[in-house]
Design an enzyme around this catalytic site. Structure first.
Site, PDB file in Angstrom:
ATOM      1  CE  LYS B 107      -0.152  -0.628   4.847  1.00  0.00           C
ATOM      2  NZ  LYS B 107       0.275  -2.008   4.879  1.00  0.00           N
ATOM      3  N   GLY B 136      -6.469  -6.576   3.110  1.00  0.00           N
ATOM      4  CA  GLY B 136      -6.084  -7.973   2.948  1.00  0.00           C
ATOM      5  C   GLY B 136      -6.938  -8.774   1.993  1.00  0.00           C
ATOM      6  CE  LYS B 206      -3.958  -1.001   5.178  1.00  0.00           C
ATOM      7  NZ  LYS B 206      -4.114  -1.577   6.531  1.00  0.00           N
TER       8      LYS B 206
END
Lengths: 430, 430
Positions: B107, B136, B206
């Site tokens: 990421k 994930g 993220k």
């Protein structure tokens, strides 16, 4: 700029919303796809009137007979939103066999004609997508087909019917089932004839679609052991919450075991008592949620609105875009997953909930427990809330038992003279 | 049978699990893909030793230098699981520019080198997939890229960091933050240096990935207004539950408004008070969950394990399979979404929670409320639990206010002589 030519059959709620979104998002699709998504024809009993109301340009063909649409030349994608079984089946088979891609929201068609549809795709090197057929706007089909395609799926289960989940949510708040149904109907969440929803058949169709997708083999809907919510009373829902600390949900489930060579599959639809801290317990009202257990990824849940024109149209559009990308890139979209082997149908053990109405006299409880004990079913709890004097409810939960054996014990119990035929059975999710 | 040739860089937990699953699922991939997924080379500081432990055949190249891997001929897909930034960046850029596809779980790389990676894909007509980089095993990237690509995304927000969610779950049960962190570390859920997790930086990366994906424009991580959980005490978590009826979660959020021509974007990472009946409130321990609000599909939630070798490897394998299918079908995988326009960064109003430690003397509360009132921030509730005699906690919740204005008011309050510098700020999710 190249163009992807689309025909839409059925301008009901979902069809209308699909057309509206296709036109509203035009510029974005062009940018993302490098091609125009162009509506060539619409087909509906009131095609002219609806096309006018939607403001479709005059060049868009208005047809009233789906068979004419099936014969139209130059279509890339046929979108079937007619409802029913025969007309959709004919339309989609014709389209697929002649090399056109198709999109449908019709779970009944997918679950009942799986093999035929697959053969037609092979014959036409074409592809049928059906994201909207299960759980509306939740992208579960695509997730199973692409993201999770490399993982080993061990189970797919969840709340697949918004109508019954709405009814159960109201019953939990103290409403009786018939009243909750009327409210669902008033809100447009239940059809006038709700029998397919209440009986679990609708959920069984969706289990059939998911199980067929995951195994690659056609798992016919009638093979799914199904029980609906028509026997669930408010007292079951309240007892579950207050005494057992569990919540009643109508679950549809497919569980895979064994290995690639000798796969085993268990499917069922059943009202199920779910622990309150389970993610599915907090899924309320008309929402749907699907749990996937994958060997590597672990437990996943997909949650969202399972029905309604917006969610279904969103899924239909996603499918159109996937096919559009394949067309533009010159590749065929990925073919359906081939079966490793046809799975053997299995039943795994489950704990059960049983509510009976028994005559309030000595010896009845003994007869019931004996009937269970004879078949080796061991009892976890027995409750006897106060009855009306003549009959008393008996609520039994069992330890894990084979569903077939439990069914036989239940028949023995119902054959006892002192037990009413009316009863409620649920599963317990472990 | 054609073969898709794969090189894997990095044989840590995720790399090892990826190799294991690729080999264990070999037969299934062959059947589904019509091609062999073949590992050509692995690269790791201890390549020879790890390859031996994994039982890789002798023909698989063992490299220790990623730069040698980047130069290998005949590779179709480079899988980067090295960790860090520089070596992965070099490896992936080289691969993409020379026309090879790539897969990563990194990421940090995606969020910090978005533009460079996109240019490299364009240069090489190649494709980088990164499903494992956010949450994930939850297939959120693919859902946004394909299923929901035709819908208009209005918001993406959720619990994107398992470490902090685990810590907050323990604090809710009465544990102090440092102890909860130690427990997370003991279970392998937190790194030895947990600062990126606790400070919200990991979540900001993220949010950057998700916001860039949804807008098509690079939203740099440092543009995400971020606050971590390092100031959250057990008393905040308990007060939230018992008095406010809300649960503390570290949320990462991106909200889109405006239109295609003039899009507006708000991003933030913040500990947030969530209503108990919100689907995110029941996400416990190390689980992740992402809500997507789409114009047509409505509210969707994707839930699952956000970290760990299994979930990450499942996502990596899904990406490999997607690229494999594109390679086999002869099409390029769909290109990254182009931006309509670079969004203007906006702040929408939010209600806030503020806990201060004030000297227990008359006039302090008046000074605090005046500081808020001067800037037009209206107070919803004030609580003053009993203090230690010298200082007393003051807990204030506000009505919706501009985050910048709230920040100014907070600075004014902290400048008051009678207020400690230590304080806690959270958002309230409406």
């Amino acid at each position: 700029m190249p163009s992807v030519r689309i025909a839409i059959a059925g301008l009901g709620g979902v069809g209308t919303e699909t057309v509206r979104l296709l036109r509203a998002g035009r510029e974005g699709f062009r940018r993302r796809l490098g091609a125009e998504l162009e509506i060539i024809a619409v087909c509906d009993r009131h095609a002219a009137q609806k096309a006018r109301r939607l403001g479709l340009p005059a060049r868009v063909l208005r047809l009233t007979d789906p068979r004419r649409l099936a014969a139209l030349p130059g279509i890339d994608i046929v979108v079937e939103l007619l409802g029913g079984l025969d007309a959709p089946r004919r339309l989609i088979l014709t389209a697929l066999r002649s090399g056109r891609h198709a999109v449908t929201a019709n779970k009944h068609l997918i679950s009942h004609c799986w093999e035929e549809l697959r053969t037609a795709q092979r014959a036409g090197d074409s592809r049928l997508l059906y994201e909207a057929s299960v759980a509306g706007g939740i992208p579960i089909i695509n997730a199973l087909e692409t993201s999770l395609a490399a993982d080993r799926i061990e189970a797919v289960y969840g709340i697949l019917n918004g109508t019954t989940n709405y009814i159960l949510s109201r019953m939990r708040e103290g409403m009786e089932r018939p009243e909750a149904l009327r409210q669902a109907q008033a809100l447009g969440l239940a059809e006038r004839d709700p029998v397919r929803d209440l009986s679990g058949q609708d959920t069984a169709d969706k289990v059939s679609v998911l199980a067929s997708l995951v195994t690659g083999a056609w798992i016919r809907p009638y093979l799914v052991r199904s029980r609906g919510i028509q026997d669930i009373e408010r007292q079951d829902v309240v007892f579950a919450e207050e005494v057992l600390g569990r919540r009643v949900k109508l679950l549809g489930a497919a569980r895979l075991s064994g290995n690639d060579r000798q796969p085993e599959l268990e499917t069922f639809v059943s009202p199920t008592l779910i622990p309150l801290d389970h993610p599915l317990a907090s899924v309320q009202d008309e929402f749907n949620a699907i749990m996937v257990r994958a060997a590597a990824a672990g437990d996943l849940m997909f949650y969202g609105k399972g029905a309604g024109p917006g969610p279904a149209a969103s899924a239909v559009l996603g499918d159109i875009l996937r096919l559009g990308r394949a067309l533009v890139s010159g590749a065929s979209a990925s073919p359906p997953r081939p079966a490793a082997a046809v799975p053997r149908l299995a039943d795994s053990d489950s704990a059960f909930y049983l509510r009976l109405a028994a005559q309030d006299r000595p010896g009845v409880l003994c007869a019931i427990t004996s009937a269970l004990g004879r078949l080796g079913i061991s009892i976890s709890t027995i409750h006897q809330p106060a009855g009306d004097g003549r009959t008393a409810p008996v609520i039994i939960t069992t330890h894990a038992a084979n569903p077939g054996t439990f069914g036989r014990a239940l028949r023995d119990i119902l054959a006892l003279g002192s037990i009413s035929r009316r009863h409620t059975v649920m599963r317990l999710l472990s």
